[in-house]
Scaffold this motif. Sequence first.
Motif, mmCIF file in Angstrom:
data_model
loop_
_atom_site.group_PDB
_atom_site.id
_atom_site.type_symbol
_atom_site.label_atom_id
_atom_site.label_comp_id
_atom_site.label_asym_id
_atom_site.label_seq_id
_atom_site.Cartn_x
_atom_site.Cartn_y
_atom_site.Cartn_z
ATOM 1 N N THR A 110 26.761 18.687 12.401
ATOM 2 C CA THR A 110 26.386 19.565 13.518
ATOM 3 C C THR A 110 27.355 20.880 13.846
ATOM 4 O OG1 THR A 110 27.266 18.559 15.465
ATOM 5 C CG2 THR A 110 24.967 17.873 14.720
ATOM 6 N N LYS A 141 28.917 22.914 11.812
ATOM 7 C CA LYS A 141 29.023 24.068 10.930
ATOM 8 C C LYS A 141 27.501 24.548 10.843
ATOM 9 C CE LYS A 141 33.213 24.855 9.849
ATOM 10 N NZ LYS A 141 33.883 25.941 10.163
ATOM 11 N N ARG A 142 26.526 23.749 11.533
ATOM 12 C CA ARG A 142 25.093 23.891 11.083
ATOM 13 C C ARG A 142 24.423 24.312 12.407
ATOM 14 N NH1 ARG A 142 23.182 20.277 6.148
ATOM 15 N NH2 ARG A 142 24.408 21.342 4.644
ATOM 16 N N GLY A 143 24.973 23.866 13.391
ATOM 17 C CA GLY A 143 23.848 24.209 14.733
ATOM 18 C C GLY A 143 24.160 25.624 15.042
ATOM 19 N N PRO A 144 23.007 26.196 15.519
ATOM 20 C CA PRO A 144 23.155 27.517 16.047
ATOM 21 C C PRO A 144 24.395 27.569 17.313
ATOM 22 C CG PRO A 144 20.893 26.931 15.857
ATOM 23 C CD PRO A 144 21.672 25.685 15.675
ATOM 24 N N TYR A 163 22.324 21.270 19.999
ATOM 25 C CA TYR A 163 22.615 21.566 18.557
ATOM 26 C C TYR A 163 23.765 21.446 17.875
ATOM 27 C CZ TYR A 163 18.393 24.411 18.327
ATOM 28 O OH TYR A 163 16.711 24.789 18.474
ATOM 29 N N VAL A 164 25.075 21.603 18.745
ATOM 30 C CA VAL A 164 26.098 21.149 18.412
ATOM 31 C C VAL A 164 26.771 20.093 19.018
ATOM 32 C CG1 VAL A 164 28.781 21.975 17.856
ATOM 33 C CG2 VAL A 164 26.840 23.631 17.504
#
Lengths: 239, 182
Positions: free
Chosen positions: A29, A31-34, A21-22
């Motif tokens: 990614t 600031k947006r991936g869990p 995710y990151v």
Amino acid sequence: MKRDLQIPTLRPRDWSTQPAYVYPPYKSTVKRGPTQPLVPVKRALEQLAAPVYGHGAVGPLDHDLTRNAVKNGEPLGERIVVSGRVIDEDGRPVRDALIEIWQANAAGRYAHKVDQHPAPLDPNFLGAGRCLTDKQGRYTFVTIKPGAYPWGNGAGWRPNHIHFSLFGNYFASRLVTQMYFPGDPLLPIDPIYNSAPAGARGRLVSRYVPLASDPDFALGYEFDVVLRGAQQTPMENRE
Amino acid sequence: MKYGQTPSQTVGPYFAYGLTPEQYGYPFRAACGPVLAEARTPGEPIVLTGRVYDGDGKPVDDAMIEILHADTRRKYLFGRCGTGADRECTFRFETVKPASTGPRSAPHIDVIVMMRGMLSHAFTRVYFDDEQEANARDEVLADVPAERRGTLIARREELPGGMVYRFDIRMQGRDETVFFDL
């Protein structure tokens, strides 16, 4: 009444084949991936069937991007036929999978209002299509080879690619991915392509295949997609 | 098992004319959209709405949300909505309140979240704040750490136009939404 049923359960997402995710080289990614660990779920949720799309969901020209948005002529660019199969991990065909694609035009410009890349729009090309797979899991799109374009992730350009969205037979087998073209010099430096683990990312690259029919009309590329499949698990059922 | 799964890639910023064309006003018929219930769908009409927030707490204007849930006949309804069609970056689904699908399952909506900046989609679930008893029996919710369960509960608001449930999705931070390994 008691009887033994073979309840299909879905194989898990194989994270060794999937991007994290990151993935900092792809800056958005961060600031947006869990960031919290995913919570495991019981099987009930995995068995959810995907929505059923009737053939009414797909219009007769939806699979042909060279014809589904024409206004006053043909779209510019290299015509290509993109075809392949959607299968599960055992090689079984995934029938009636809804495949939706979208892409840039030959100049590398998306018909999206947010795309600011100063390359020309093509009045005869939208760049969106869809189809359902047949009994063998096969699909075919006719389109234009998408151009590369610069993006705001540093100095790079995105390699030529077509976005694919797939709904197979299970809610949890949902997949959104991108198809690339063989030999693209931008692939080795593309953070999105390279976010896929090394052993798996080659699956995102289509194969050039001279067309058996109509070889003078278009170039042919093949792209197979493997979705999570069911495995049979014996289970006692009380009715 | 003979074949490896195809890797996911981001939906990117430009999905709208392909995946949510009618919602965004593009000249292409949509395969599905944000209205799940027809007039004759049984159940209480509801609106499910919310925003998606990134790690800086900024609303995301290029996320795509897909939802699936059972109605009172246990028929599954599916919908899709992008967050870039209005200035407030909201998604908004018109549907009916879901029914429970089993004794250990509270009424809920399964959700898929994707956006530019997400390389793989994430699964989450919407539960309802007026279903506390059912929520207490739910086997999926029971596996969520108690202090994080609140991130999955939509808040009911009776508005003049009808019943609205608010459900915000936080990708990161102290109140990061629970995502499932599904």
